[in-house]
Enzyme design. Structure first.
Site, short mmCIF file in Angstrom:
data_model
loop_
_atom_site.label_atom_id
_atom_site.label_comp_id
_atom_site.label_asym_id
_atom_site.label_seq_id
_atom_site.Cartn_x
_atom_site.Cartn_y
_atom_site.Cartn_z
N ARG A 83 0.89 -1.33 -0.03
CA ARG A 83 0.04 0.05 0.13
C ARG A 83 0.96 1.23 0.05
O ARG A 83 1.58 1.30 0.97
CB ARG A 83 -0.87 0.13 1.29
CG ARG A 83 -1.57 1.42 1.36
CD ARG A 83 -2.66 1.15 2.83
NE ARG A 83 -3.22 2.54 2.53
CZ ARG A 83 -3.07 3.34 3.66
NH1 ARG A 83 -2.73 3.05 4.92
NH2 ARG A 83 -3.86 4.73 3.48
N HIS A 127 -2.67 10.82 0.78
CA HIS A 127 -2.18 10.65 2.16
C HIS A 127 -1.47 12.15 2.58
O HIS A 127 -0.26 12.05 2.81
CB HIS A 127 -1.35 9.58 2.20
CG HIS A 127 -0.81 8.89 3.64
ND1 HIS A 127 -0.90 7.42 3.70
CD2 HIS A 127 -0.37 9.42 4.47
CE1 HIS A 127 -0.77 7.35 4.92
NE2 HIS A 127 -0.33 8.42 5.40
N GLU A 172 -7.22 8.39 6.49
CA GLU A 172 -7.52 9.13 7.75
C GLU A 172 -7.99 10.39 7.82
O GLU A 172 -7.25 11.41 8.15
CB GLU A 172 -6.07 8.95 8.75
CG GLU A 172 -5.63 7.67 8.81
CD GLU A 172 -4.23 7.71 9.68
OE1 GLU A 172 -4.02 8.60 10.10
OE2 GLU A 172 -4.14 6.64 10.04
N ASN A 298 -7.32 1.57 10.26
CA ASN A 298 -6.20 1.72 10.70
C ASN A 298 -6.52 1.65 12.20
O ASN A 298 -7.06 2.44 12.89
CB ASN A 298 -5.69 3.18 10.28
CG ASN A 298 -5.25 3.20 8.88
OD1 ASN A 298 -5.03 2.31 8.22
ND2 ASN A 298 -4.68 4.51 8.56
N TYR A 300 -4.12 1.49 15.84
CA TYR A 300 -3.00 1.56 16.42
C TYR A 300 -3.04 1.45 18.03
O TYR A 300 -2.47 0.54 18.89
CB TYR A 300 -2.15 2.74 16.52
CG TYR A 300 -1.77 3.13 15.21
CD1 TYR A 300 -0.39 2.29 14.73
CD2 TYR A 300 -2.49 3.53 13.93
CE1 TYR A 300 0.17 2.32 13.55
CE2 TYR A 300 -1.68 3.55 12.65
CZ TYR A 300 -0.60 3.04 12.23
OH TYR A 300 -0.02 3.07 11.21
N GLU A 356 -3.30 -0.29 8.33
CA GLU A 356 -2.35 0.10 9.02
C GLU A 356 -2.46 -0.53 10.52
O GLU A 356 -3.37 -0.37 11.12
CB GLU A 356 -2.18 1.51 9.22
CG GLU A 356 -1.82 2.40 7.98
CD GLU A 356 -1.53 3.79 8.28
OE1 GLU A 356 -1.34 4.31 9.30
OE2 GLU A 356 -1.79 4.50 7.11
#
Ligand code: IFM
Length: 451
Positions: A83, A127, A172, A298, A300, A356
């Site tokens: 990606r 991005h 995002e 994504n 985290y 991600e």
């Protein structure tokens, strides 16, 4: 190898893909080469104090010149997909109008090289490196930027659409709008809630328009969008804390997720934002709800929140005693299972990809090698959590580790290392870390064993 999921012995879903992710400004460098225009990150990073240590993406990992080396690392890793993002100002230097053929050539070569190595390109169109010329005309808070994004999408689709199948329109939207326009910690450094919400609306609208363009200009495109989701856990079960978690979830997650999945903006948050809402025109919500082939998630970390004093905004609580990454983010693998299970329970989902997941830790290079047990442990536990969600029936089709290379971590410059490959930012040498070997072995094992 540890099992992908301790509790499941079913195979991976058919076509499940393991990958790594990166983005243009974070790795490419070569910001003034071959006709690339200026981006908001070039301008922002040059401001004194904006980025840690005055770091910039001028050289970054120099992947613009060393892409061959990077593809070799990917091939040896055994991944099925990469990606990466296209730099808008490399392709359309002024944001609109004149196209830069050299910019397109670069991505053309990159796609060919990936395909020749058996690696499927997953292309992110945006991005965060907006052409500065568009920021000068209002940036994402201006509706004109949506039109510019459609035109740029058309240009990229026309050149790469014969070989690229997977497209991610935006990466995002919360970060783009709130860190860039609401809190001023990312480019372009504006701090206005009104601008943040206008930017958010236009980023989502641009996603919907780009989805239409991709379907029109290419055949068989699989179109998605990537949203960064942070599950919110109330500190206690008091009504006030539970309500704080609802509000935090509304602004961080549901504001982006719900319109994209066809539900429009969440009613509770429309009330909360009533005085700062942007103009939402007829048809906008239908455009934003363009059919999706997949949703990129994504993940985290999680946040624990409690009620703010006197109905103020929810407060994020520091989870003392818990394990944290070098970003200060709590390591909370169960949050990934909880999040995916919730998405599956509450929404009608297209396919999901984890676009991600990964961790920054302080890496020590000793005698030419980098041992990073904390990153391996983070990955091991998050992959087990992912396996658990798949076992529960969540339609996850792939996982992209962030990131292949240590790279430019935005306002934190080169101080945070997310890579499974160490980059010496003086010599640009790449040194695979222990986690690189771990991921390679993990991927190989999931190909041959039932997981
Ligand atoms: O490096 C970033 C990436 O650009 C977007 N998602 C989060 C990563 C780590 O902060």
């Amino acid at each position: 190898m540890q099992g992908f999921s301790q509790s499941d012995d079913r195979p991976l879903p058919p076509g499940f893909v393991w990958g790594v992710a990166g983005s243009a400004y974070q790795v490419e460098g070569a910001v003034t080469e071959d006709g690339r225009g200026e981006s908001i990150w070039d301008r922002f990073a040059a401001l004194p104090g904006a980025v840690a240590n005055g770091d910039t993406g001028v050289v970054a990992c120099d992947s613009y010149h060393r892409f061959g080396d990077d593809v070799r690392l990917m091939r040896d890793l055994g991944i099925g997909a990469y990606r990466f993002s296209i730099s808008w100002p490399r392709v359309v230097p002024d944001g609109r109008g004149r196209v830069n053929p050299a910019g397109l050539d670069f991505y053309d070569r990159m796609v060919d090289e990936l395909l020749a190595s058996g690696i499927e390109p997953f292309v992110t169109l945006y991005h965060w490196d907006l052409p500065q010329a568009l920021e000068d005309r209002g940036g994402w808070p201006s509706r004109d930027t949506v039109e510019a994004f459609s035109e740029y999408t058309e240009v990229v689709a026309a050149r790469l659409g014969d070989r690229v199948r997977h497209w991610i329109t935006q990466n995002e939207p919360w970060v783009i709008s709130w860190l860039g326009y609401g809190l001023g910690v990312h480019a372009p450094g504006r701090a206005s809630e009104v601008d943040a919400l206008a930017a958010a609306h236009h980023v989502l609208l641009a996603h919907g328009r780009a989805a239409e363009v991709l379907r029109r200009e290419t055949s068989g495109a699989r179109v998605g969008v990537t949203i960064d989701l942070v599950p919110m856990y109330p500190l206690t079960y008091s009504d006030a804390d539970v309500d704080a978690a609802r509000r935090a979830d509304g602004s961080r997650n549901r504001w982006f997720l719900e319109p994209v999945l066809g539900r429009g903006y969440p009613r509770d948050m429309l009330e909360e934002y009533a005085s700062i809402l942007p103009r939402i025109e007829d048809g906008d919500l239908q455009t934003i709800a363009a059919p999706l082939d997949f949703l990129g998630v994504n993940y985290y970390t999680r946040n624990v929140v409690r009620a703010g004093a006197d109905a103020a905004a929810p407060a994020t609580v520091e989870t003392r005693g818990a394990e944290h990454t070098d970003m200060g983010w709590e390591v909370y693998p169960d949050g990934l299972t909880d999040l995916l299970a919730r998405l599956h329970r509450e929404y009608e989902l297209p396919d999901l990809y984890i676009t991600e997941n990964g961790a920054a830790f302080i890496d020590d290079r000793r005698n030419g090698s980098v041992s990073d047990p904390q990153r391996i442990s983070y990955l091991e536990r998050h992959l087990a959590a992912l396996g658990e969600a798949i076992a529960q029936g969540v339609p996850v089709r792939g996982y992209f580790l962030w990131s292949l290379l240590d790279n430019f971590e935005w306002a934190l410059g080169f101080t945070k290392r997310f890579g499974i490959v160490y980059v010496d930012f003086d010599t640009l040498e790449r040194v695979p870390k222990a986690s690189y070997a771990w991921y390679r072995d993990f991927i190989a094992a999931t190909r041959t064993v039932r997981v």
